[in-house]
Design an enzyme around this catalytic site. Structure first.
Site, PDB file in Angstrom:
ATOM      1  N   SER A  34     -35.050  74.252   1.670  1.00 20.26           N
ATOM      2  CA  SER A  34     -34.413  73.539   0.374  1.00 20.26           C
ATOM      3  C   SER A  34     -33.617  74.331  -0.547  1.00 20.26           C
ATOM      4  O   SER A  34     -34.244  75.430  -1.254  1.00 20.26           O
ATOM      5  CB  SER A  34     -35.403  72.600  -0.570  1.00 20.26           C
ATOM      6  OG  SER A  34     -35.832  71.584   0.354  1.00 20.26           O
ATOM      7  N   HIS A  65     -30.274  70.123   2.427  1.00 18.54           N
ATOM      8  CA  HIS A  65     -30.464  70.672   3.670  1.00 18.54           C
ATOM      9  C   HIS A  65     -29.029  70.349   4.488  1.00 18.54           C
ATOM     10  O   HIS A  65     -28.849  69.408   4.816  1.00 18.54           O
ATOM     11  CB  HIS A  65     -31.490  69.953   4.344  1.00 18.54           C
ATOM     12  CG  HIS A  65     -32.920  70.616   4.068  1.00 18.54           C
ATOM     13  ND1 HIS A  65     -33.480  71.803   4.876  1.00 18.54           N
ATOM     14  CD2 HIS A  65     -33.468  70.504   2.990  1.00 18.54           C
ATOM     15  CE1 HIS A  65     -34.627  72.029   4.293  1.00 18.54           C
ATOM     16  NE2 HIS A  65     -34.588  71.323   3.154  1.00 18.54           N
ATOM     17  N   HIS A  87     -38.074  67.801   8.742  1.00 20.14           N
ATOM     18  CA  HIS A  87     -39.482  67.644   8.289  1.00 20.14           C
ATOM     19  C   HIS A  87     -40.238  66.531   8.913  1.00 20.14           C
ATOM     20  O   HIS A  87     -39.626  65.621   9.289  1.00 20.14           O
ATOM     21  CB  HIS A  87     -39.443  67.505   6.743  1.00 20.14           C
ATOM     22  CG  HIS A  87     -38.888  68.463   5.817  1.00 20.14           C
ATOM     23  ND1 HIS A  87     -37.418  68.500   5.771  1.00 20.14           N
ATOM     24  CD2 HIS A  87     -39.239  69.451   5.202  1.00 20.14           C
ATOM     25  CE1 HIS A  87     -37.203  69.448   4.893  1.00 20.14           C
ATOM     26  NE2 HIS A  87     -37.957  70.385   4.541  1.00 20.14           N
ATOM     27  N   TYR A  89     -42.161  64.509   7.482  1.00 18.75           N
ATOM     28  CA  TYR A  89     -42.035  62.971   6.674  1.00 18.75           C
ATOM     29  C   TYR A  89     -40.633  62.235   6.899  1.00 18.75           C
ATOM     30  O   TYR A  89     -40.496  61.293   6.594  1.00 18.75           O
ATOM     31  CB  TYR A  89     -42.058  63.324   5.001  1.00 18.75           C
ATOM     32  CG  TYR A  89     -41.149  64.304   4.421  1.00 18.75           C
ATOM     33  CD1 TYR A  89     -39.791  63.939   4.263  1.00 18.75           C
ATOM     34  CD2 TYR A  89     -41.424  65.656   4.057  1.00 18.75           C
ATOM     35  CE1 TYR A  89     -38.627  64.686   3.915  1.00 18.75           C
ATOM     36  CE2 TYR A  89     -40.453  66.438   3.600  1.00 18.75           C
ATOM     37  CZ  TYR A  89     -39.030  66.079   3.293  1.00 18.75           C
ATOM     38  OH  TYR A  89     -38.344  66.799   2.966  1.00 18.75           O
ATOM     39  N   GLU A  90     -39.830  62.978   7.475  1.00 12.00           N
ATOM     40  CA  GLU A  90     -38.712  62.173   7.857  1.00 12.00           C
ATOM     41  C   GLU A  90     -38.683  61.211   9.174  1.00 12.00           C
ATOM     42  O   GLU A  90     -37.982  60.506   9.215  1.00 12.00           O
ATOM     43  CB  GLU A  90     -37.333  63.175   8.232  1.00 12.00           C
ATOM     44  CG  GLU A  90     -36.834  64.100   7.044  1.00 12.00           C
ATOM     45  CD  GLU A  90     -35.962  65.101   7.661  1.00 12.00           C
ATOM     46  OE1 GLU A  90     -34.753  64.801   7.690  1.00 12.00           O
ATOM     47  OE2 GLU A  90     -36.304  66.367   7.531  1.00 12.00           O
ATOM     48  N   ALA A 117     -39.288  75.780  -0.061  1.00 10.36           N
ATOM     49  CA  ALA A 117     -39.544  75.433  -1.618  1.00 10.36           C
ATOM     50  C   ALA A 117     -41.091  75.030  -1.759  1.00 10.36           C
ATOM     51  O   ALA A 117     -41.421  74.224  -0.897  1.00 10.36           O
ATOM     52  CB  ALA A 117     -38.577  74.446  -2.101  1.00 10.36           C
ATOM     53  N   MET A 215     -44.193  70.854   2.294  1.00 10.19           N
ATOM     54  CA  MET A 215     -44.325  70.057   3.186  1.00 10.19           C
ATOM     55  C   MET A 215     -43.790  70.555   4.525  1.00 10.19           C
ATOM     56  O   MET A 215     -42.982  69.578   5.261  1.00 10.19           O
ATOM     57  CB  MET A 215     -43.677  68.641   2.640  1.00 10.19           C
ATOM     58  CG  MET A 215     -44.164  68.119   1.443  1.00 10.19           C
ATOM     59  SD  MET A 215     -43.011  66.880   0.733  1.00 10.19           S
ATOM     60  CE  MET A 215     -43.564  66.645  -0.694  1.00 10.19           C
ATOM     61  N   SER A 216     -43.829  71.722   4.520  1.00  8.18           N
ATOM     62  CA  SER A 216     -43.103  72.166   5.788  1.00  8.18           C
ATOM     63  C   SER A 216     -43.714  73.706   6.383  1.00  8.18           C
ATOM     64  O   SER A 216     -44.894  73.990   5.989  1.00  8.18           O
ATOM     65  CB  SER A 216     -41.667  72.689   5.566  1.00  8.18           C
ATOM     66  OG  SER A 216     -41.433  73.650   4.515  1.00  8.18           O
ATOM     67  N   ASN A 239     -41.214  74.729  -8.892  1.00 10.53           N
ATOM     68  CA  ASN A 239     -42.053  74.010  -9.856  1.00 10.53           C
ATOM     69  C   ASN A 239     -43.570  74.121  -9.998  1.00 10.53           C
ATOM     70  O   ASN A 239     -44.054  74.737  -8.870  1.00 10.53           O
ATOM     71  CB  ASN A 239     -41.842  72.581  -9.627  1.00 10.53           C
ATOM     72  CG  ASN A 239     -42.280  72.035  -8.075  1.00 10.53           C
ATOM     73  OD1 ASN A 239     -41.827  72.264  -7.092  1.00 10.53           O
ATOM     74  ND2 ASN A 239     -43.781  71.357  -8.502  1.00 10.53           N
ATOM     75  N   HIS A 251     -36.982  65.976  -6.987  1.00 11.87           N
ATOM     76  CA  HIS A 251     -36.297  66.703  -5.990  1.00 11.87           C
ATOM     77  C   HIS A 251     -35.267  67.535  -6.579  1.00 11.87           C
ATOM     78  O   HIS A 251     -34.883  68.753  -6.306  1.00 11.87           O
ATOM     79  CB  HIS A 251     -35.993  65.996  -4.886  1.00 11.87           C
ATOM     80  CG  HIS A 251     -35.531  66.631  -3.756  1.00 11.87           C
ATOM     81  ND1 HIS A 251     -36.132  67.645  -2.980  1.00 11.87           N
ATOM     82  CD2 HIS A 251     -34.115  66.876  -2.996  1.00 11.87           C
ATOM     83  CE1 HIS A 251     -35.315  68.397  -2.112  1.00 11.87           C
ATOM     84  NE2 HIS A 251     -34.146  67.785  -2.072  1.00 11.87           N
TER      85      HIS A 251
HETATM   86  N1  HPA Z   1     -45.544  69.950  -3.812  1.00  3.94           N
HETATM   87  C1  HPA Z   1     -45.045  69.846  -2.491  1.00  3.94           C
HETATM   88  N2  HPA Z   1     -44.000  69.998  -1.875  1.00  3.94           N
HETATM   89  C2  HPA Z   1     -42.931  70.774  -2.621  1.00  3.94           C
HETATM   90  C3  HPA Z   1     -43.429  71.033  -4.110  1.00  3.94           C
HETATM   91  C4  HPA Z   1     -44.450  70.468  -4.504  1.00  3.94           C
HETATM   92  O1  HPA Z   1     -44.769  70.559  -5.803  1.00  3.94           O
HETATM   93  N3  HPA Z   1     -42.280  71.466  -4.625  1.00  3.94           N
HETATM   94  C5  HPA Z   1     -41.399  71.848  -3.772  1.00  3.94           C
HETATM   95  N4  HPA Z   1     -41.854  71.452  -2.409  1.00  3.94           N
END
Ligand code: HPA
Length: 279
Positions: A34, A65, A87, A89-90, A117, A215-216, A239, A251
């Site tokens: 990301s 992306h 991903h 989740y898609e 990320a 998530m990847s 974050n 996001h």
């Molecule tokens: N959690 C899960 N996936 C993420 C996060 C998060 O805080 N930040 C960026 N991708």
């Protein structure tokens, strides 16, 4: 696209389609997460092939992306980059999530760097920190090697003791020291998403020993290790995770932080590729 086609047949179709477009034999592979896709645009003599023009690689749907397989050079090192990934989740089947990195392996890369990320679990960390992944927790509820083993790719029970290659990690650390870009180290926990975690889930992950959550990455790393490709992974802590920092997660903020670290990340990637690309 037939669900019944074998993984190997699909790989051959993808690789043949790519070979019809480029003669470049990449030595190093990079997956750009990301907000990090811009790196591919800086490759020398870059050649971009949209995923939509390659069989079996679906275009990513996430904002931030792009969807291109990019070939080019960093100095003299021939490189292939996934500019954007798909991903779980898609809603893609997991074989499709790992197809791109398997293609890189089939194209002959000697190692792959996977970037992502991630949320940071350590209260003393800050958005924008960069982290070398030392190990992972697969909490996605899925695994890319479920089902009959593809013996042509690797063994039934691949070892994961050294999933994140020590020598490649050392090269990242050396470049970070030379470039004066501080790097943290830690365990990456992968969850399926797409919701961010609850604060209770983050407390659980801390107990389990994670420093970052995302998530990847984990499916790709497992698939590459199955094929015996050495891997390193780098997280941009975009974050602090839910309940660790103040406020809600979003996001747009993840993307903005990754973009803000783009220059340092690009220097790190460049330096690492030059080192990793040495025979
Ligand atoms: N959690 C899960 N996936 C993420 C996060 C998060 O805080 N930040 C960026 N991708």
């Amino acid at each position: 696209m037939s669900e019944h086609q074998s993984v190997v047949t699909r790989l051959e179709e993808t690789v043949n389609a790519i070979r019809a477009r480029t003669r470049l034999a990449p030595r190093v592979g990079v997956v750009l997460g990301s907000g990090l896709g811009a790196f591919a645009d800086a490759l020398r003599e870059v050649q971009k092939i949209p995923y939509s023009e390659i069989p079996h690689i679906p275009p990513p749907k996430v904002i931030g992306h792009a969807g291109n397989l990019c070939f080019g050079h960093v100095d003299d090192v021939p490189v292939v980059c996934m500019q954007g990934r798909v991903h779980l989740y898609e809603g893609h089947p997991i074989w499709q999530v790992v197809h791109g990195v398997r293609v890189m392996a089939r194209l002959g890369v000697s190692c792959v760097l996977v970037t992502n990320a991630a949320g940071g679990l350590e209260a003393g960390w800050a958005a924008g920190d960069l982290m070398i992944v030392t190990d992972h927790l697969n909490l996605m509820g899925q695994h890319p090697l479920l089902g009959p083993n593809e013996d042509a790719l690797g063994t039934r029970f691949p070892d994961m003791t050294n999933a994140y290659d020590k020598a490649l990690r050392g090269k990242l650390a050396a470049v970070s020291a030379a470039e004066k870009i501080p790097l943290r180290e830690g365990v990456y926990a992968a969850l399926s998403g797409p919701s961010y975690e609850t604060p209770a889930e983050i407390r659980m992950l801390r107990v389990l020993g994670a420093q970052a959550v995302g998530m990847s990455t984990v499916p790709e790393v497992i698939a590459l290790r199955h094929m015996r490709v050495p891997v390193a992974a780098l997280s941009c802590i975009t974050n602090l995770a839910a309940g660790v920092g103040e406020g809600e997660l979003d996001h747009a903020e993840v993307e903005a932080t990754a973009k803000a670290r783009r220059e340092d990340l690009q220097r790190l990637l460049r330096g690492w590729i030059v080192e990793a690309g040495k025979a």
